[in-house]
Design an enzyme around this catalytic site. Sequence first.
Site, short mmCIF file in Angstrom:
data_model
loop_
_atom_site.label_atom_id
_atom_site.label_comp_id
_atom_site.label_asym_id
_atom_site.label_seq_id
_atom_site.Cartn_x
_atom_site.Cartn_y
_atom_site.Cartn_z
N THR B 156 15.10 57.86 -24.55
CA THR B 156 15.89 57.65 -23.33
C THR B 156 15.10 56.70 -22.43
O THR B 156 15.14 55.50 -22.60
CB THR B 156 16.23 58.98 -22.63
OG1 THR B 156 15.05 59.72 -22.41
CG2 THR B 156 17.19 59.78 -23.46
N THR B 193 14.62 66.05 -20.85
CA THR B 193 14.31 66.70 -22.09
C THR B 193 13.23 66.12 -22.93
O THR B 193 13.18 64.93 -23.20
CB THR B 193 15.56 66.73 -23.00
OG1 THR B 193 16.55 67.40 -22.31
CG2 THR B 193 15.26 67.40 -24.31
N GLU B 280 6.29 59.19 -17.18
CA GLU B 280 6.84 58.24 -16.20
C GLU B 280 5.75 57.77 -15.23
O GLU B 280 5.18 58.58 -14.50
CB GLU B 280 8.00 58.89 -15.46
CG GLU B 280 9.22 58.98 -16.35
CD GLU B 280 10.32 59.86 -15.78
OE1 GLU B 280 11.46 59.68 -16.21
OE2 GLU B 280 10.03 60.70 -14.92
#
Lengths: 409, 409
Positions: B156, B193, B280
Amino acid sequence: MSVNLPAPNPDELYPIAGVRIGVTEAGIRKAQRKDLTVVLIDPGASVSGVFTQNRFCAAPVQLCRQHLASGAGIRALLINTGNANAGTGEDGRARALGTCLTLARKLGISAAQVLPFSTGVIMETLPVERIEAGLDGALADVREDNWLRGAEGIMTTDTVAKAFGTQVLVGGALVSITGISKGAGMIRPNMATMLGFMATDACVSQALMQQLATELAEASFNRVTVDGDTSTNDSFVVIATNKAMHVPIESLDSPDGRALRSAMLGVAKKLAQAIVRDGEGATKFITLKVEGGKTPFECRQVAYAVAHSPLVKTAFFASDPNLGRILAAVGYAGISDLDQTRIDLYLDEVHVVTQGGRHPAYREEEGQRVMKQSEITVRVLLGRGDAADTVWTCDLSHDYVTINADYRS
Amino acid sequence: MSVNLPAPNPDELYPIAGVRIGVTEAGIRKAQRKDLTVVLIDPGASVSGVFTQNRFCAAPVQLCRQHLASGAGIRALLINTGNANAGTGEDGRARALGTCLTLARKLGISAAQVLPFSTGVIMETLPVERIEAGLDGALADVREDNWLRGAEGIMTTDTVAKAFGTQVLVGGALVSITGISKGAGMIRPNMATMLGFMATDACVSQALMQQLATELAEASFNRVTVDGDTSTNDSFVVIATNKAMHVPIESLDSPDGRALRSAMLGVAKKLAQAIVRDGEGATKFITLKVEGGKTPFECRQVAYAVAHSPLVKTAFFASDPNLGRILAAVGYAGISDLDQTRIDLYLDEVHVVTQGGRHPAYREEEGQRVMKQSEITVRVLLGRGDAADTVWTCDLSHDYVTINADYRS
């Protein structure tokens, strides 16, 4: 930077008979900063405190606990910024005690009658000589109407001084309540620490003071969080000088006890919320109400999980109604038998989630509208009981990272 | 953005006999993205899984648990990105089951033999029709040597595909182990997730599979954290196709069991650590070793308190040896009888704190040198027992805020 936090209103900062405050620039870490504050308390006052639960509590916190337990009537507070005197071992305790001794000698009292407080960088040696050299200047400055200067004297990275007060009728006498606070409890273990000091001229027996301090802290300072970091130095002290002309309060459940407690809690909440409003990088003030829990404790668990989630906090910063992040935090809050099909979620008055799923009538524009506000109430309904609790927090912004990544350099 | 995380090495991604992977672009949220992956498993495989503890677990997680518990041999995994199908209530479960049914019909198996996985935005309706329309394309793509494409198909916000493998001798047979992962367990409940899938051709009885999956997850995926946000969809699935030519493993404590477990754990750790390395905004990879605890649990408590402290994480980002922040986190980790005078702290080999205070020989330049590295080991010695545990995490940077504040817009 702060969220709807004006400068203190001088008209509201009532002098408290029996409490004098003096501030000076002692050059503890940086020159030309108000960094040393003394609070002198007349004999006969009742004093109590609530301190950090952090096991790495600082040397001054250890001494505060000892001195309060000793039963010697507390006569002075000694507060320095610029150095937390935490992570400093036995040497740190000796240094903190040394400053208490020096002040005590000047005042003709014992060291156990002085409570020391330090806030600033952890793991650096307390510059005792600078503090001692500053004491005469601070003592020369003491006045009863010096609360604003006291609020300024304890500031570290605060952008606004925090001071509030009120008056209330107790036993037919008009009593005054004034308090100051600094920092943001759980956001600054570096320029560490939440500090809160409140005084009233009301008459409260020493036996009641610990209960009063604990109840006030529980419903105010213990309900705010910025990032979940509990400081090594957090301290909250309540003083009742027993100067007012009313029959002393012997129970907080009496009409007078309730009136005083309620008025003091109003001030304590403002002091605590001011810390969040001035939270590092804060752009939004968030009220988290969790209802329908089995116990207040589990409501707080949920509220803190939401309040500490970096994903929730960044979504608030972005005014992004990314509300699944709130549901996720509710889900991992630690209630092992939580039934997601009973959860409802409101953003202010907007009904976002019903029975664990998106409310059919919810439109993202509505969520977006609320998220853009500077004050937002999130209501989570757990659907498993009648308990409720509330926590206040702020968002997580770029400035939080900037402040904490660049702070010492 | 990732920390020392190269692209997968194709030579290491061993095909696993009995497992075929196919990927397609189904347009689930955005066009021209690999967003739908099927994993086909030959009959006779042993399959087990470990799933999020979040009580707001997503619809596909609920179905995975049911289907695994039903005892029907698992024959297919169906994985979509772009939508988490979480916070979607009963409708979400019906939609997830619908996709399982459609795939099952195409394969001539039952819906309970399909495990569904979704990752993406929470609280949005799963676009079943797009998934079903994409199935033929994914099925046309299935191959045994398709692990790299599988790793890409489940990405993702990942910046690097995550896939590792190894080979090991078990019972005289050379068996292969290959796995893929995505996301960052606790950092993305939005584009939600952590997903992890591992397969081996080794022979492991179904009775042992849950123990194997749990032990692997405990020592790998359950030891990484980015920001403490546990996703609604975290899933880790282990497949043993039982194709290798060795006597089936009946105990993980047998020599063969230990050999296989150790080799699989090596791959699982790489998959889990890759998630942190690609966390991130991560610029540093931090290993937190806590030793000298009474129990591994309390060592983890301390490690997680340090790993989740925004103040510690921003100090790592700034390469600032502001180590009092680590002590503060150790102090509030929840060990109520922790004695701060027994704590030692090391930054790599630099001895920073001894007996709760700054080490006399510690110089800040030494701390600074270590803090500038991209890989740092923090060692906390509690001095109260013989237990130890390790957690891996990353720093908190401006990019973390940017990514999470701007993600949906």
